[in-house]
Write a protein that holds these residues in place. Sequence first.
Motif, PDB file in Angstrom:
ATOM      1  N   LEU A 362       0.833  -1.200   0.000  1.00  0.00           N
ATOM      2  CA  LEU A 362       0.000   0.000   0.000  1.00  0.00           C
ATOM      3  C   LEU A 362       0.868   1.250   0.000  1.00  0.00           C
ATOM      4  O   LEU A 362       0.558   2.237  -0.684  1.00  0.00           O
ATOM      5  N   VAL A 363       1.961   1.215   0.754  1.00  0.00           N
ATOM      6  CA  VAL A 363       2.895   2.349   0.779  1.00  0.00           C
ATOM      7  C   VAL A 363       3.447   2.591  -0.624  1.00  0.00           C
ATOM      8  O   VAL A 363       3.485   3.731  -1.111  1.00  0.00           O
ATOM      9  N   ILE A 445       7.040  10.688   0.922  1.00  0.00           N
ATOM     10  CA  ILE A 445       6.192  10.798  -0.274  1.00  0.00           C
ATOM     11  C   ILE A 445       4.867  10.076  -0.045  1.00  0.00           C
ATOM     12  O   ILE A 445       3.800  10.568  -0.442  1.00  0.00           O
ATOM     13  N   PHE A 446       4.920   8.918   0.627  1.00  0.00           N
ATOM     14  CA  PHE A 446       3.692   8.187   0.950  1.00  0.00           C
ATOM     15  C   PHE A 446       2.750   9.038   1.784  1.00  0.00           C
ATOM     16  O   PHE A 446       1.535   9.087   1.527  1.00  0.00           O
ATOM     17  N   ALA A 447       3.288   9.719   2.783  1.00  0.00           N
ATOM     18  CA  ALA A 447       2.439  10.560   3.635  1.00  0.00           C
ATOM     19  C   ALA A 447       1.789  11.675   2.818  1.00  0.00           C
ATOM     20  O   ALA A 447       0.602  11.988   3.015  1.00  0.00           O
ATOM     21  N   LEU A 540      -2.133 -11.375  -3.901  1.00  0.00           N
ATOM     22  CA  LEU A 540      -3.386 -11.176  -3.164  1.00  0.00           C
ATOM     23  C   LEU A 540      -3.418  -9.778  -2.543  1.00  0.00           C
ATOM     24  O   LEU A 540      -4.418  -9.050  -2.670  1.00  0.00           O
ATOM     25  N   PHE A 541      -2.334  -9.397  -1.878  1.00  0.00           N
ATOM     26  CA  PHE A 541      -2.292  -8.078  -1.234  1.00  0.00           C
ATOM     27  C   PHE A 541      -2.239  -6.955  -2.274  1.00  0.00           C
ATOM     28  O   PHE A 541      -2.795  -5.874  -2.049  1.00  0.00           O
ATOM     29  N   LEU A 569      -7.759   1.667   5.317  1.00  0.00           N
ATOM     30  CA  LEU A 569      -6.378   1.951   4.900  1.00  0.00           C
ATOM     31  C   LEU A 569      -5.400   1.625   6.024  1.00  0.00           C
ATOM     32  O   LEU A 569      -4.357   0.999   5.798  1.00  0.00           O
ATOM     33  N   GLY A 570      -5.741   2.057   7.244  1.00  0.00           N
ATOM     34  CA  GLY A 570      -4.860   1.794   8.380  1.00  0.00           C
ATOM     35  C   GLY A 570      -4.754   0.323   8.710  1.00  0.00           C
ATOM     36  O   GLY A 570      -3.656  -0.198   8.963  1.00  0.00           O
ATOM     37  N   ALA A 571      -5.897  -0.375   8.700  1.00  0.00           N
ATOM     38  CA  ALA A 571      -5.886  -1.805   9.006  1.00  0.00           C
ATOM     39  C   ALA A 571      -5.079  -2.582   7.973  1.00  0.00           C
ATOM     40  O   ALA A 571      -4.290  -3.473   8.312  1.00  0.00           O
ATOM     41  N   PHE A 572      -5.278  -2.225   6.710  1.00  0.00           N
ATOM     42  CA  PHE A 572      -4.528  -2.897   5.643  1.00  0.00           C
ATOM     43  C   PHE A 572      -3.027  -2.659   5.835  1.00  0.00           C
ATOM     44  O   PHE A 572      -2.214  -3.592   5.700  1.00  0.00           O
ATOM     45  N   LEU A 573      -2.647  -1.446   6.151  1.00  0.00           N
ATOM     46  CA  LEU A 573      -1.236  -1.095   6.338  1.00  0.00           C
ATOM     47  C   LEU A 573      -0.622  -1.909   7.466  1.00  0.00           C
ATOM     48  O   LEU A 573       0.473  -2.481   7.326  1.00  0.00           O
ATOM     49  N   VAL A 574      -1.307  -2.001   8.604  1.00  0.00           N
ATOM     50  CA  VAL A 574      -0.779  -2.715   9.766  1.00  0.00           C
ATOM     51  C   VAL A 574      -0.679  -4.211   9.488  1.00  0.00           C
ATOM     52  O   VAL A 574       0.332  -4.853   9.817  1.00  0.00           O
ATOM     53  N   ILE A 575      -1.703  -4.782   8.875  1.00  0.00           N
ATOM     54  CA  ILE A 575      -1.682  -6.217   8.583  1.00  0.00           C
ATOM     55  C   ILE A 575      -0.568  -6.542   7.592  1.00  0.00           C
ATOM     56  O   ILE A 575       0.195  -7.507   7.767  1.00  0.00           O
TER      57      ILE A 575
END
Length: 943
Positions: A362-363, A445-447, A540-541, A569-575
């Motif tokens: 995602l990043v 840049i991601f932020a 998959l991700f 977005l946050g949950a996906f990032l952490v997982i």
Amino acid sequence: KTAKPAPAAKSRGDFTPWLLLGILLVLFWKSFAPDYVHFSNDGPLAQQNAAYVRLPGSLTGSWGDLNGIGGNAGGFSLTPTALVKWTLDSLTGNTAYFAKFFPAIALFILGLGAWTFFRQLKLSPLAATLGGLAVMLNSAYFSTACWGVASQQIAIGMTYFALALLVSNTPETPWLTRWTRIALAGLAVGMNVAEGADNGAIYSLFIAAFVLVKALLEEGKPFLIKIGSGILSIAVIAIFAGFIAIQTVVTLLGSSGISTASAGTGQSAEEKAAQWDFATQWSQPKIETLALFVPGLFGYRMDTPKDASWLGDSYRGGNYWGKVGRSPAWDRYFASDRSQPEPDQNYYFIRFSGGGEYEGILVCLIAIWAIAQAFRKRDSVFADPQRKIIWFWAAIAIWALLMSFGRFGFFGGLPYRWFYELPYASSIRNPTKFLSIFSWAFLIIFAYGVHALSRRYLEVAGTNVKSSIAQFENWWRNARGFDRKWILGCGLAFLTSVFAWFVYISDKSALVKYLEVVHAAGDTNEIASFSISQAGWFLLFFAAAILLVTMVTAGIFSGKRARIGGFLLGAFLVIDLGRADLPWIVHWNYPVKYQSNPVVDFLRDKAYDHRVIDLPWRGVAHLPQYDDAWEELYRIEWIQQLFPYYNIQSLDYVQNPRPAADMMAFSMAVRSPLLNWELSNNRYFLGPMAIQVPDASGQAMSVNTLQFLNEGLDRDKQRFRIAQRFDVVPKAGVEQIRELEQLTVATNDNGGCALFEFTGALPRAKLYSNWQTITPEELKSFSTNGLDELDMKVFGSAGTNGFLVLKKLSSPAFDPWQTVLVADALPTPPGTNENSGTVEFKSYSPKKIIFNTKAATPTVLLLNDKYDPHWRAFIDGKDTPIFRANFIMRGIYLPTGEHTVEFYFYLPSKPLYVTAAAIGVAILLSVILFFLTRKPKLIENKK
């Protein structure tokens, strides 16, 4: 009457520190178990428990007495790392707590710094929160912290705090506030250098570049004013950075850093060329750049899935099999199509990965989207200043990635070779460290990308369309230009990835064969299957990330659904990042790991009175059940763990990549191992009862170790004996051996291994009434004519006087028990060694040694520890000079009679005081800035 002031509105991002902390508590839950500490390769619990690093004493200098003949280990700088260690050690009285929690503490500081910076950039709360999470969980940072160099993550956190202070300034900022922030930014940069050493110095250069770019982007000012303002700001930052980092800089220059007294730091063309292999061993192969997007594609740690049993078989076969850490000797071997002799893996690493690279899918997706948006000529989601800042960070990311390739870079490593030719750049080891610079810029840049997504697509009014599918169809019908091209590009990238995965699956047999050729550690079929499965998980991700970003840009999460979109977005990032970080979290049951044994108990008794070493020959089938286990057990578990934990001193080194020049000269000149052991107080040896040695034809033959030592090495005096025999056995309760730490030793009169004693080793301290110096006549008659190549190297390192001392010291006619060689003439002429007297230890600590002596005549007290100018000696409280004895040891002149002799080690205290003063200034400036920027309370008067 005065009404109560209205409460200040709380920012939606204020929960972020608690979120960061909560995630770390979950990931490092095992650290709270009483008997467990976190793994550390570079600073394990054993090292933290060593006497020479204990605080606060090590702040004024530390003397590493556990390896070799000792050495200046510098001083513990006044840094957050020191504060954390000192606090935890003092409060608990147990060094285990620092080993338990320091990686998590360092990562929290890193994430907090990033979150602060993104907030000060005035990015959306979602961007600041996700940015802080992405930085804290980034595999390049997370894996390094877990590997044992977590202070680097604190250093990077300091760079984010510095950037936060710098971006807080605007053209409207009052001058006092502006320069207070710039000064504090300089102090943060200096603390980054103090924590990160050469890594921190590299970061500081990019911060300077950012300051200049930021100044040039200010509108409404003439160009020369912008340049002048930027240069002045950089100068102030440099001054304050040097102010607080002075202690670290002095320590690095004076001990093991960029010093001409250390081997491998020479700056001549020849020395740089000779250093190339060593300096670039940890280079990032270009193909392994794929690991930025696919975690585990080349494996994780070399021992994965160690300590991951609760995950079942999820990481089975996850052993690292890439080229990072591979000695260039292997490159040359494979380039010759294996026609040359295969390098010895005991001396030439075939791989040694200690860090991850994964950025998060995602990043990567959002950062690439942000870069693409920044290069749009029209209708970009970014304003012009933001576009240029993103260009700046993108340029840094690309440059850092090219540097990380090192010797694997394009055109024979040419990009890194240009950098390598800069002054002292050759002393910077491991090009892979530039991956952290890449992550630093890429995550910024991601932020920015999350901020743009949030402002453009989430924080807007929702549509009246209730169905998400209908909303997407409506968006796709109206999507034009960039949005449509982006979705099509993502789809093409995904299909290409699927095709590559099928090709990878079809070529599994070739991968297995390759893994066998490069000596992958573990089951090669399992490793190949794991790599293929990780590529499958990536697909998959990747698909999920594309879908999620597309739903955001389609406006499905706009309006009231914005919080749902942010949560997803946050949950996906952490997982996503969490799954890549889990293999790096490894814990030790330290009471079991550091369990003592009869041999360790023997050696730890008055450990300061002797040194121990492993026999430099391989054993032969000495352990029927654990064949050849001893060498691995000693090299990994004993010398790196048990010995420092129990403060046992060994002539072996764990790591000594840049030995001091005088130590190199001594090692080259004293070519006889027997003489080296004798001069170095190496009294004990560990090894098998049967070893392999070359016969007359060069073929290996098996011999009895004791017989070889006495008849092969010490035929005339035969001073070796067996002090204790033992066997390698499982620890209590261990049924199946999976790790070396599960092995211990048990005494056995017929054991396959032994502790050998060398009675010919000089005592640690000895008195001599007979001494010699190099005479003026010897100096005058010396000539380098006829010296062989090795002698010329010794001469180049030791100088004329030192070379002559070493030649005399290594002469067969010299008896080190009867005579000591001193650097200069002493107040009285030498006598004989009859009735020289006695010397006994009164007390010992690494930095303070006290002897009781009785000298019948004027004598030289020889202390068989390495000479260093920062040692001072006192005889009955009176200062006395220390001189070089036997070229590299310490000696003092001792008058007749009974005396108390004290040796003290400490580094100059002024740098420590300067750094302490700088910390005081930082606190004062922080208080001033608080009052300068405090918002006045609103008071409403009522009539």
